[in-house]
Scaffold this motif. Structure first.
Motif, mmCIF file in Angstrom:
data_model
loop_
_atom_site.group_PDB
_atom_site.id
_atom_site.type_symbol
_atom_site.label_atom_id
_atom_site.label_comp_id
_atom_site.label_asym_id
_atom_site.label_seq_id
_atom_site.Cartn_x
_atom_site.Cartn_y
_atom_site.Cartn_z
ATOM 1 N N VAL A 290 1.548 -24.521 -4.336
ATOM 2 C CA VAL A 290 0.606 -23.905 -5.018
ATOM 3 C C VAL A 290 -0.169 -23.013 -3.850
ATOM 4 C CG1 VAL A 290 -1.765 -23.846 -6.319
ATOM 5 C CG2 VAL A 290 0.231 -25.410 -6.847
ATOM 6 N N ILE A 291 -0.406 -21.762 -3.780
ATOM 7 C CA ILE A 291 -1.290 -20.889 -2.942
ATOM 8 C C ILE A 291 -2.752 -20.655 -3.545
ATOM 9 C CG2 ILE A 291 -1.314 -19.073 -1.624
ATOM 10 C CD1 ILE A 291 1.516 -18.643 -1.612
ATOM 11 N N ALA A 292 -3.685 -21.010 -2.777
ATOM 12 C CA ALA A 292 -4.724 -20.952 -3.071
ATOM 13 C C ALA A 292 -5.835 -20.240 -2.046
ATOM 14 C CB ALA A 292 -5.809 -22.417 -3.304
ATOM 15 N N TYR A 293 -6.737 -19.505 -2.507
ATOM 16 C CA TYR A 293 -7.575 -18.616 -1.548
ATOM 17 C C TYR A 293 -8.925 -19.172 -1.393
ATOM 18 C CZ TYR A 293 -9.278 -14.752 1.585
ATOM 19 O OH TYR A 293 -9.961 -14.349 2.728
ATOM 20 N N ASP A 294 -9.142 -19.723 0.028
ATOM 21 C CA ASP A 294 -10.525 -20.439 0.168
ATOM 22 C C ASP A 294 -11.507 -19.252 0.740
ATOM 23 O OD1 ASP A 294 -12.780 -21.629 1.147
ATOM 24 O OD2 ASP A 294 -11.541 -22.688 2.699
ATOM 25 N N SER A 295 -12.347 -18.831 -0.405
ATOM 26 C CA SER A 295 -13.112 -17.720 -0.077
ATOM 27 C C SER A 295 -14.168 -17.935 0.897
ATOM 28 C CB SER A 295 -13.789 -17.058 -1.327
ATOM 29 O OG SER A 295 -14.600 -18.088 -2.053
ATOM 30 N N LYS A 296 -14.552 -19.055 0.777
ATOM 31 C CA LYS A 296 -15.768 -19.612 1.761
ATOM 32 C C LYS A 296 -15.374 -19.400 3.346
ATOM 33 C CE LYS A 296 -19.068 -23.331 2.785
ATOM 34 N NZ LYS A 296 -19.494 -24.696 2.355
ATOM 35 N N ASN A 297 -14.144 -19.915 3.445
ATOM 36 C CA ASN A 297 -13.578 -19.685 5.039
ATOM 37 C C ASN A 297 -12.462 -18.671 5.314
ATOM 38 O OD1 ASN A 297 -14.828 -22.251 6.328
ATOM 39 N ND2 ASN A 297 -13.801 -22.929 4.390
ATOM 40 N N GLU A 298 -12.216 -17.718 3.981
ATOM 41 C CA GLU A 298 -11.580 -16.437 4.143
ATOM 42 C C GLU A 298 -10.237 -16.873 4.689
ATOM 43 O OE1 GLU A 298 -13.746 -13.419 6.428
ATOM 44 O OE2 GLU A 298 -14.180 -12.507 4.467
ATOM 45 N N ARG A 299 -9.428 -17.871 4.092
ATOM 46 C CA ARG A 299 -8.238 -18.292 4.600
ATOM 47 C C ARG A 299 -7.506 -18.918 3.331
ATOM 48 N NH1 ARG A 299 -9.991 -24.363 6.811
ATOM 49 N NH2 ARG A 299 -10.948 -25.094 4.826
ATOM 50 N N PHE A 300 -5.988 -18.615 3.403
ATOM 51 C CA PHE A 300 -5.179 -19.194 2.685
ATOM 52 C C PHE A 300 -4.738 -20.704 2.789
ATOM 53 C CE2 PHE A 300 -4.410 -14.862 2.608
ATOM 54 C CZ PHE A 300 -4.263 -14.289 1.343
ATOM 55 N N GLY A 324 0.008 -17.933 13.776
ATOM 56 C CA GLY A 324 1.029 -17.247 14.299
ATOM 57 C C GLY A 324 1.831 -16.643 12.991
ATOM 58 N N VAL A 325 1.453 -17.016 11.774
ATOM 59 C CA VAL A 325 1.840 -16.876 10.598
ATOM 60 C C VAL A 325 1.012 -15.851 10.072
ATOM 61 C CG1 VAL A 325 2.431 -17.316 8.182
ATOM 62 C CG2 VAL A 325 3.156 -18.760 9.950
ATOM 63 N N GLU A 326 1.502 -14.443 9.757
ATOM 64 C CA GLU A 326 0.605 -13.256 9.549
ATOM 65 C C GLU A 326 0.283 -13.278 8.212
ATOM 66 O OE1 GLU A 326 2.304 -9.444 10.342
ATOM 67 O OE2 GLU A 326 4.046 -9.982 9.641
ATOM 68 N N LEU A 327 -0.677 -13.940 8.029
ATOM 69 C CA LEU A 327 -1.161 -14.118 6.554
ATOM 70 C C LEU A 327 -2.716 -14.044 6.412
ATOM 71 C CD1 LEU A 327 0.173 -14.164 3.563
ATOM 72 C CD2 LEU A 327 -0.136 -16.403 3.601
ATOM 73 N N ASN A 328 -3.594 -14.484 7.087
ATOM 74 C CA ASN A 328 -5.043 -14.631 7.057
ATOM 75 C C ASN A 328 -5.400 -13.521 7.772
ATOM 76 O OD1 ASN A 328 -5.256 -17.097 5.681
ATOM 77 N ND2 ASN A 328 -4.688 -18.176 7.447
ATOM 78 N N HIS A 329 -5.523 -12.364 6.993
ATOM 79 C CA HIS A 329 -6.119 -10.951 7.705
ATOM 80 C C HIS A 329 -6.890 -10.344 6.442
ATOM 81 C CE1 HIS A 329 -3.456 -11.522 11.166
ATOM 82 N NE2 HIS A 329 -2.278 -11.585 10.475
ATOM 83 N N PHE A 330 -7.528 -11.020 5.856
ATOM 84 C CA PHE A 330 -8.438 -10.367 4.786
ATOM 85 C C PHE A 330 -9.952 -10.648 5.193
ATOM 86 C CE2 PHE A 330 -4.008 -10.711 3.208
ATOM 87 C CZ PHE A 330 -3.765 -9.468 2.442
ATOM 88 N N ALA A 331 -10.425 -10.663 6.249
ATOM 89 C CA ALA A 331 -11.649 -10.848 6.278
ATOM 90 C C ALA A 331 -12.357 -9.730 5.989
ATOM 91 C CB ALA A 331 -12.180 -11.027 8.034
ATOM 92 N N GLY A 332 -13.549 -9.875 5.180
ATOM 93 C CA GLY A 332 -14.350 -8.749 4.339
ATOM 94 C C GLY A 332 -13.793 -8.394 3.035
ATOM 95 N N ALA A 360 -17.227 -3.869 1.272
ATOM 96 C CA ALA A 360 -18.071 -2.687 1.742
ATOM 97 C C ALA A 360 -17.889 -1.816 1.133
ATOM 98 C CB ALA A 360 -17.908 -2.857 3.218
ATOM 99 N N THR A 361 -16.784 -1.296 0.749
ATOM 100 C CA THR A 361 -16.495 -0.070 0.060
ATOM 101 C C THR A 361 -15.937 -0.077 -1.446
ATOM 102 O OG1 THR A 361 -13.983 -0.045 0.580
ATOM 103 C CG2 THR A 361 -15.450 0.756 2.283
ATOM 104 N N GLY A 362 -15.599 -1.395 -1.830
ATOM 105 C CA GLY A 362 -15.213 -1.387 -3.128
ATOM 106 C C GLY A 362 -13.881 -0.907 -3.592
ATOM 107 N N GLU A 363 -13.071 -0.586 -2.433
ATOM 108 C CA GLU A 363 -11.614 -0.177 -2.635
ATOM 109 C C GLU A 363 -10.810 -1.214 -2.766
ATOM 110 O OE1 GLU A 363 -11.036 3.878 -0.367
ATOM 111 O OE2 GLU A 363 -11.366 2.432 0.887
ATOM 112 N N TYR A 364 -9.642 -0.979 -3.871
ATOM 113 C CA TYR A 364 -8.746 -2.074 -3.980
ATOM 114 C C TYR A 364 -7.533 -1.726 -3.070
ATOM 115 C CZ TYR A 364 -10.911 -4.739 -7.604
ATOM 116 O OH TYR A 364 -11.927 -5.254 -8.569
ATOM 117 N N SER A 365 -6.654 -2.570 -2.751
ATOM 118 C CA SER A 365 -5.515 -2.178 -2.021
ATOM 119 C C SER A 365 -4.445 -3.322 -2.414
ATOM 120 C CB SER A 365 -5.783 -2.314 -0.506
ATOM 121 O OG SER A 365 -6.335 -3.696 -0.079
#
Length: 517
Positions: A290-300, A324-332, A360-365
């Motif tokens: 199960v993958i969960a996103y911890d919004s408080k610490n901005e991490r998977f 080293g696993v490139e996944l936690n790159h969603f700060a902000g 900041a921008t409200g843009e979705y990606s």
């Protein structure tokens, strides 16, 4: 009472050598599959109260010498010469509670044996569970939640079941509906869950011959936390999670069965800190994670969804993504949705699709990763594409993600952020997003989308509209050949339900048997 010598063979010949010499055996003949003749290959689909009336077309040199006995679900069907079962003719009213096996015993005299020889022809009866597989539609009727159902019959027309289950709970507190498979028993038929902000109004719905409420959520707590208000739920194998309005999580896990524990009345913690989970990924059970996103610490975070008897490892162990696993790159960014897609072949990587919104921008990606799982953890992840913008996609878009595992790609169908009557699509590819277009402009706003898949291929998707109609589109050609939707797919319908009986809140495809998922 007879004592029989049973001769059961898949393919019977006219002459069979037994210990009693050359014995001619009766043969069941139905080469053209006539529905009025007994078939041992094609099951009989029935509802309770339906009448099955068939003849067994038996080939034998002296048919008058034969005697017959019909048995269904272990019960002998008594003969009624005038208006019922007699010899090779069966007339039976279905009163089953479950699928069953029937058998026709055809006896021939055997002088040398001193007892008759019986040839057994088995046949199968499957109860038609109208709510097992198809499209569940949550509707608002007189400010209460009512579920309608569009039954899928493979190779046959869809069947409409308006107001199939009346939840009776307020529309104002309804959250969502979803299908899940529990490990409470060996059943492979998925249940549905009616999630309400008030846990007392939330329940499991069992899709049998009728849809019925099975378990109230409050029954599954040790103690219901005071003032608990739910906004999400995620069930996955041997773990279950409920999310409250503060994004705190209440867990249910145990070493063995999913249903051997109850929900804790204390929020889930990790390393002494109460977690705040914004999103759980939709993921297949066989991923083991199960993958969960911890919004408080901005991490998977990952959580294993099963236990291991050999190592005494419990389900529900939380792990961080390794360095080293490139996944936690969603700060902000806020993670709005995640979906794990299983590969067709064992050993191939899973895919993780992430929809995020820049605060900041409200843009979705959109971002997508190839992900490797082991021991209930993510051990590696590599980007396929990262934070790509999609024309017309935004906060108001409703969407469904379709996958074509053989090609490592798929499609996303979504409504235009500023025009809900316009349905768009864009292809997911290993190197990025592309091939965007407009699927159709409808006369009414699309309020909900979902898809199905059959044989590891998505066959159709369903759109629910503001005008209370439901449309089902066939995508077999485009998804099989991995091309843009064809002109015929855009403009023809598998089914149209003009009025489902209420304002549509959500449509979901229910797979029923887990083998179809």
């Amino acid at each position: 009472m007879f004592t029989f010598l049973f001769l059961m063979t898949a393919c019977l010949q006219d002459k069979t050598v037994t210990e009693f010499g050359n014995v001619e055996l009766p043969v069941l003949d139905n080469p053209e599959g006539k529905p009025e003749w007994l078939s041992t290959r094609v099951p009989y689909f029935m509802k309770v109260g339906d009448v099955l009336e068939i003849d067994a077309n038996i080939s034998y040199s002296n048919p008058d010498a034969l005697t017959y006995q019909w048995v269904i679900d272990g019960k002998t069907i008594e003969e009624d010469k005038d208006n019922g079962t007699y010899r090779n003719h069966l007339k039976w009213t279905c009163d089953l509670k479950n699928d069953a096996v029937g058998a026709l015993y055809v006896m021939i005299p055997a002088e040398k044996a001193g007892k008759p020889i019986a040839t057994v022809f088995k046949f199968f009866i499957r109860l038609d569970h109208p709510f097992e597989r198809g499209i569940m539609v949550a509707t608002a009727q007189q400010e209460k939640v009512v579920y309608s159902f569009l039954q899928e019959n493979v190779g046959k027309p869809f069947v409409e079941h308006p107001a199939a289950y009346e939840a009776g709970t307020p529309v104002s507190s309804w959250v969502k509906e979803f299908e899940f498979w529990s490990n409470e028993s060996s059943s492979v038929i998925g249940n549905r869950f009616h999630l309400d902000r008030n846990p007392a109004n939330s329940c499991t719905i069992e899709p049998g011959l009728v849809m019925t409420s099975k378990v109230q959520l409050t029954q599954e707590f040790m103690n219901v936390p005071a003032g608990l208000e739910l906004i999400d739920a995620h069930f996955a194998g041997y773990v279950g999670y409920l999310v409250d309005k503060d994004h705190h999580v209440y867990s249910r896990k145990s070493q063995k069965g999913y249903y051997t524990g109850r929900y804790s009345d204390r929020p889930l913690e990790y390393k002494g800190e109460v977690l705040e989970i914004s999103t759980f990924a939709e993921s297949p059970y066989r991923s083991g994670v199960v993958i969960a996103y911890d919004s408080k610490n901005e991490r998977f975070l990952t959580i294993n969804n099963a236990y291991d008897d050999m190592t005494n490892k419990k389900a529900g162990i939380i792990n961080e993504i390794p360095e080293g696993v490139e996944l936690n790159h969603f700060a902000g960014e806020d993670i709005k949705y995640m979906q794990v897609i299983a590969p067709d072949w064992v050993g191939e990587p899973f895919l993780l699709v992430v929809i995020s919104c820049n605060r900041a921008t409200g843009e979705y990606s959109f971002s997508e990763y190839s992900v490797e799982f082991a021991d209930g953890k993510i051990i590696d992840a590599s980007r396929r594409y990262y934070k790509e913008k999609v024309e017309g996609f935004g906060e108001n878009s409703v969407f469904t993600i379709l996958d074509s595992p053989m090609n490592g790609g798929g499609m996303i169908y979504y409504t235009d952020n500023s025009d809900a009557m316009t349905l768009r699509y864009i292809s997911r590819q290993s190197t990025g997003m592309g091939g965007a277009g407009i699927f159709h402009k409808f006369p009414s706003e699309v309020v909900s989308l979902d898809h199905s898949k059959i044989g590891r291929r998505y066959k159709f998707f369903t759109a629910g509209f503001k005008d209370r109609s439901l449309r089902v589109f066939d995508l077999t050609v485009s998804m099989t050949e991995y091309i843009a939707p064809t002109e015929e797919e855009r403009n023809s319908l598998m089914h149209e339900w003009e009025d489902v009986g209420g304002d549509i809140l959500q449509v979901i495809y229910c797979y029923g048997n887990i083998s179809a998922y």
